[in-house]
Write a protein that holds these residues in place. Structure first.
Motif, PDB file in Angstrom:
ATOM      1  N   CYS A 263       9.715   2.431   2.976  1.00  0.00           N
ATOM      2  CA  CYS A 263       8.352   2.956   2.875  1.00  0.00           C
ATOM      3  C   CYS A 263       8.046   3.471   1.469  1.00  0.00           C
ATOM      4  O   CYS A 263       6.969   3.236   0.930  1.00  0.00           O
ATOM      5  N   CYS A 264       9.010   4.161   0.873  1.00  0.00           N
ATOM      6  CA  CYS A 264       8.803   4.737  -0.455  1.00  0.00           C
ATOM      7  C   CYS A 264       8.827   3.696  -1.568  1.00  0.00           C
ATOM      8  O   CYS A 264       8.612   4.029  -2.734  1.00  0.00           O
ATOM      9  N   ASP A 265       9.088   2.440  -1.222  1.00  0.00           N
ATOM     10  CA  ASP A 265       9.077   1.371  -2.228  1.00  0.00           C
ATOM     11  C   ASP A 265       7.664   0.878  -2.511  1.00  0.00           C
ATOM     12  O   ASP A 265       7.458   0.053  -3.400  1.00  0.00           O
ATOM     13  N   VAL A 266       6.685   1.354  -1.742  1.00  0.00           N
ATOM     14  CA  VAL A 266       5.290   0.918  -1.904  1.00  0.00           C
ATOM     15  C   VAL A 266       4.480   2.049  -2.533  1.00  0.00           C
ATOM     16  O   VAL A 266       4.498   3.182  -2.057  1.00  0.00           O
ATOM     17  N   LYS A 267       3.765   1.716  -3.608  1.00  0.00           N
ATOM     18  CA  LYS A 267       2.908   2.687  -4.288  1.00  0.00           C
ATOM     19  C   LYS A 267       1.521   2.082  -4.468  1.00  0.00           C
ATOM     20  O   LYS A 267       1.365   1.027  -5.071  1.00  0.00           O
ATOM     21  N   PHE A 268       0.511   2.754  -3.924  1.00  0.00           N
ATOM     22  CA  PHE A 268      -0.856   2.271  -4.039  1.00  0.00           C
ATOM     23  C   PHE A 268      -1.533   2.842  -5.279  1.00  0.00           C
ATOM     24  O   PHE A 268      -1.319   3.994  -5.656  1.00  0.00           O
ATOM     25  N   ALA A 269      -2.336   1.999  -5.915  1.00  0.00           N
ATOM     26  CA  ALA A 269      -3.157   2.410  -7.052  1.00  0.00           C
ATOM     27  C   ALA A 269      -4.558   1.855  -6.828  1.00  0.00           C
ATOM     28  O   ALA A 269      -4.821   1.178  -5.831  1.00  0.00           O
ATOM     29  N   GLU A 270      -5.463   2.117  -7.751  1.00  0.00           N
ATOM     30  CA  GLU A 270      -6.836   1.643  -7.617  1.00  0.00           C
ATOM     31  C   GLU A 270      -6.902   0.128  -7.807  1.00  0.00           C
ATOM     32  O   GLU A 270      -6.694  -0.393  -8.901  1.00  0.00           O
ATOM     33  N   GLY A 271      -7.133  -0.592  -6.713  1.00  0.00           N
ATOM     34  CA  GLY A 271      -7.291  -2.041  -6.801  1.00  0.00           C
ATOM     35  C   GLY A 271      -6.011  -2.850  -6.704  1.00  0.00           C
ATOM     36  O   GLY A 271      -6.060  -4.078  -6.747  1.00  0.00           O
ATOM     37  N   TYR A 272      -4.876  -2.200  -6.556  1.00  0.00           N
ATOM     38  CA  TYR A 272      -3.611  -2.934  -6.417  1.00  0.00           C
ATOM     39  C   TYR A 272      -2.540  -2.010  -5.849  1.00  0.00           C
ATOM     40  O   TYR A 272      -2.730  -0.793  -5.753  1.00  0.00           O
ATOM     41  N   PHE A 273      -1.417  -2.593  -5.460  1.00  0.00           N
ATOM     42  CA  PHE A 273      -0.259  -1.781  -5.074  1.00  0.00           C
ATOM     43  C   PHE A 273       1.003  -2.400  -5.666  1.00  0.00           C
ATOM     44  O   PHE A 273       1.050  -3.585  -5.996  1.00  0.00           O
ATOM     45  N   THR A 274       2.005  -1.563  -5.833  1.00  0.00           N
ATOM     46  CA  THR A 274       3.281  -1.968  -6.424  1.00  0.00           C
ATOM     47  C   THR A 274       4.362  -1.926  -5.364  1.00  0.00           C
ATOM     48  O   THR A 274       4.428  -0.985  -4.570  1.00  0.00           O
ATOM     49  N   VAL A 275       5.209  -2.933  -5.355  1.00  0.00           N
ATOM     50  CA  VAL A 275       6.342  -3.008  -4.431  1.00  0.00           C
ATOM     51  C   VAL A 275       7.625  -3.058  -5.245  1.00  0.00           C
ATOM     52  O   VAL A 275       7.773  -3.898  -6.144  1.00  0.00           O
TER      53      VAL A 275
END
Length: 303
Positions: free
Chosen positions: A146-158
């Motif tokens: 779960c902590c491997d996913v980070k949301f940002a404005e308009g995209y997310f990082t895995v």
């Protein structure tokens, strides 16, 4: 020290070599000879017997490298360097090679389940879109936390902690943009997180097995990743709704996403980084060029 020596290769490689070596050991001991140290002529006869059975190049090469590995682990001379062994290994590329069929891919499922709030359905859709847009292998998907996913404005990082091409576990990150259709991986993942009440600070696995009891659909209590078999059954069940399931495999999503990105002119360096490929040949093996791109070859010949 033995454990440290084994760590010179990945766990999956050690498991593969151990299984291949045990098959060799069973064969040679049944004929009354030693498996370790091995005689080159006995290895050659073993490879020849595998070829007679119609074994593929993958099986032959696994046998050779497993025997090499076992001798190296014991500090013994390598019997696989013998010319008979090497020639049989080369011969297997020609006589045992089978054609490779890349699976088709299709992710046009989101409209069908656009109103569904069923945890199992939304989990499966999130996995499909995640794999498709991130060019993810099955084990990379199942090992996400779960902590491997980070949301940002308009995209997310895995963050991919463990990958087949990342033998030294440096890790890599993938950025996935927000889309504008019902098949947007950003929106679908947000939807999945909301329905499943997932805490993105948690170290639990992101995609876990789900059980259904009557109208209740929940994660199992144990923190364990979804198995390869479980992921395959779940994904093929959804994909079978839009096409014949025999045309799909788990690598369909990785291959399909890669093909569409390549045919739409994605920067080659970014494309390769997103797929975490180590070589051009590995990368190209996943791409099915569109007829339009193939026609450009003749169109640019000036004839």
């Amino acid at each position: 020290m033995g454990d440290r020596i084994l760590q010179s290769r990945s766990d999956n490689t050690n498991i593969k070599y151990f299984g291949a070596y045990k098959r060799w050991e069973c064969f040679i001991k049944s004929h009354g000879f030693s498996a370790l140290p091995a005689d080159s002529i006995h290895i050659s006869l073993y490879l020849n017997s595998l070829l007679n059975k119609g074994s593929s190049f993958a099986v032959i090469s696994a046998a050779v490298y497993a025997i090499k590995w076992a001798h190296n682990m014991r500090g013994l001379p390598d019997p696989t360097t013998n010319s008979f062994v090497q020639n049989l290994l080369e011969a297997s590329k020609r006589t045992a090679k089978k054609p490779v069929y890349k699976k088709d891919s299709d992710t046009n499922l989101s409209n069908i389940f656009s109103q569904s709030d069923d945890l199992l359905v939304v989990r499966d859709l999130a996995m499909i879109l995640h794999s498709f847009s991130g060019f993810l292998r099955c084990n990379e998907l199942s090992n996400l936390h779960c902590c491997d996913v980070k949301f940002a404005e308009g995209y997310f990082t895995v963050v991919v902690r463990k990958s087949k091409t990342d033998q030294y576990r440096f890790g890599s990150d993938i950025v996935i943009s927000k889309g504008g259709t019902a098949a947007c991986p950003y929106v679908m993942l947000k939807r999945y997180i909301h329905i499943a009440s997932i805490n993105l600070e948690s170290d639990s696995f992101l995609f876990k097995p789900v059980y259904r009891s009557g109208s209740v659909c929940r994660f199992i209590h144990k923190n364990k990743p979804l198995s390869y078999t479980g992921a395959k059954e779940a994904i093929l069940k959804r994909l079978s709704l839009v096409s014949e399931s025999k045309n799909f495999g788990l690598h369909s999503l990785r291959s399909g996403g890669a093909s569409i990105a390549a045919n739409n002119g994605v920067n080659d360096r970014c494309f390769k980084r997103n797929g975490r490929w180590r070589s051009e040949s590995s990368k190209d093996g996943y791409v099915a060029d569109s007829i339009e791109r193939r026609l450009k070859v003749a169109q640019n010949l000036g004839i």
